[in-house]
Design a protein around this motif. Sequence first.
Motif, PDB file in Angstrom:
ATOM      1  N   TYR A  48       0.828  -1.212   0.000  1.00 34.22           N
ATOM      2  CA  TYR A  48       0.000   0.000   0.000  1.00 34.22           C
ATOM      3  C   TYR A  48       0.863   1.264   0.000  1.00 34.22           C
ATOM      4  O   TYR A  48       0.567   2.235  -0.714  1.00 34.22           O
ATOM      5  CB  TYR A  48      -0.918   0.025   1.217  1.00 34.22           C
ATOM      6  N   VAL A  98       0.813   4.371  -2.541  1.00 38.39           N
ATOM      7  CA  VAL A  98       0.561   5.749  -2.125  1.00 38.39           C
ATOM      8  C   VAL A  98       1.537   6.709  -2.786  1.00 38.39           C
ATOM      9  O   VAL A  98       1.156   7.815  -3.215  1.00 38.39           O
ATOM     10  CB  VAL A  98       0.639   5.869  -0.587  1.00 38.39           C
ATOM     11  N   TYR A  99       2.787   6.316  -2.902  1.00 39.24           N
ATOM     12  CA  TYR A  99       3.808   7.229  -3.403  1.00 39.24           C
ATOM     13  C   TYR A  99       4.158   7.025  -4.880  1.00 39.24           C
ATOM     14  O   TYR A  99       4.791   7.900  -5.484  1.00 39.24           O
ATOM     15  CB  TYR A  99       5.081   7.095  -2.553  1.00 39.24           C
ATOM     16  N   LYS A 131      -0.680   6.319  -7.343  1.00 39.26           N
ATOM     17  CA  LYS A 131      -1.729   6.988  -6.575  1.00 39.26           C
ATOM     18  C   LYS A 131      -3.126   6.717  -7.098  1.00 39.26           C
ATOM     19  O   LYS A 131      -4.104   6.931  -6.375  1.00 39.26           O
ATOM     20  CB  LYS A 131      -1.458   8.493  -6.561  1.00 39.26           C
ATOM     21  N   ILE A 167      -5.352   4.243  -4.906  1.00 37.85           N
ATOM     22  CA  ILE A 167      -5.838   4.529  -3.556  1.00 37.85           C
ATOM     23  C   ILE A 167      -6.091   6.029  -3.401  1.00 37.85           C
ATOM     24  O   ILE A 167      -5.222   6.846  -3.704  1.00 37.85           O
ATOM     25  CB  ILE A 167      -4.826   4.004  -2.493  1.00 37.85           C
ATOM     26  N   LYS A 207      -7.274   9.758  -1.491  1.00 37.23           N
ATOM     27  CA  LYS A 207      -6.680  10.518  -0.391  1.00 37.23           C
ATOM     28  C   LYS A 207      -7.228  10.097   0.971  1.00 37.23           C
ATOM     29  O   LYS A 207      -6.479   9.966   1.949  1.00 37.23           O
ATOM     30  CB  LYS A 207      -6.912  12.013  -0.612  1.00 37.23           C
ATOM     31  N   THR A 254      -5.840   6.810   1.913  1.00 36.85           N
ATOM     32  CA  THR A 254      -4.416   6.993   2.192  1.00 36.85           C
ATOM     33  C   THR A 254      -4.200   7.460   3.618  1.00 36.85           C
ATOM     34  O   THR A 254      -3.322   6.961   4.339  1.00 36.85           O
ATOM     35  CB  THR A 254      -3.793   8.006   1.213  1.00 36.85           C
TER      36      THR A 254
END
Length: 201
Positions: A135, A139-140, A143, A146, A148, A151
């Motif tokens: 995950y 996230v990085y 994007k 997933i 905001k 996250t």
Amino acid sequence: MFVRDESFQTFIRRYPIITFLIAAHIIVFLLINFTPFSTSVYYFMVGSNYYISQGEYWRLFTPIITHEAAGHLIFNSFSLLLFGPALEQILGKVRFLIGYVGSGLIANIATLLMLPLSYAHIGASGAIFGLFGIYVYMVYNKKHYIDKANTQILLVVLAISLVSTFMSERINVLGHLFGLIGGAALAPIILATLKRRGKRN
């Protein structure tokens, strides 16, 4: 993404790998605690560094589904229930299983290499931290997988889990940390194959 509202039958149909893993947790727990051969089962499943070093390499895998205490079983199974389904849906059954078991394996190899031969451990925590690692990579770097809000939930839970890792002497700290690192390391490989498959389709 992390909220479950399916019926039991729908959950089983949608997430067969998660269902299988949780069922394996429960079955092994029952065998260890409520059968005449409980000692033998525990001995066979435990991740003993000494016995692994003597060639019993299955012990790098069996701790991933092994829990002796009810609280340990419930916490890890609930974590898998909460954070696993979205990844099984995104990655597919085979890629999810590779990421999950692969992270647990990396965590257990790190435990073998960095802790004494007398050390022994059980639990799915390394593999579950591997899910967090996947995950975090998303996230990085991916994007679009997933949003905001999810996250923020993920990062808060991860931060709490990391802090909790250092609060008990019984926790395999290296297993947790290297599970997280292992998941993050496997994520680009797993997601790259997913992308290529998408292009072919």
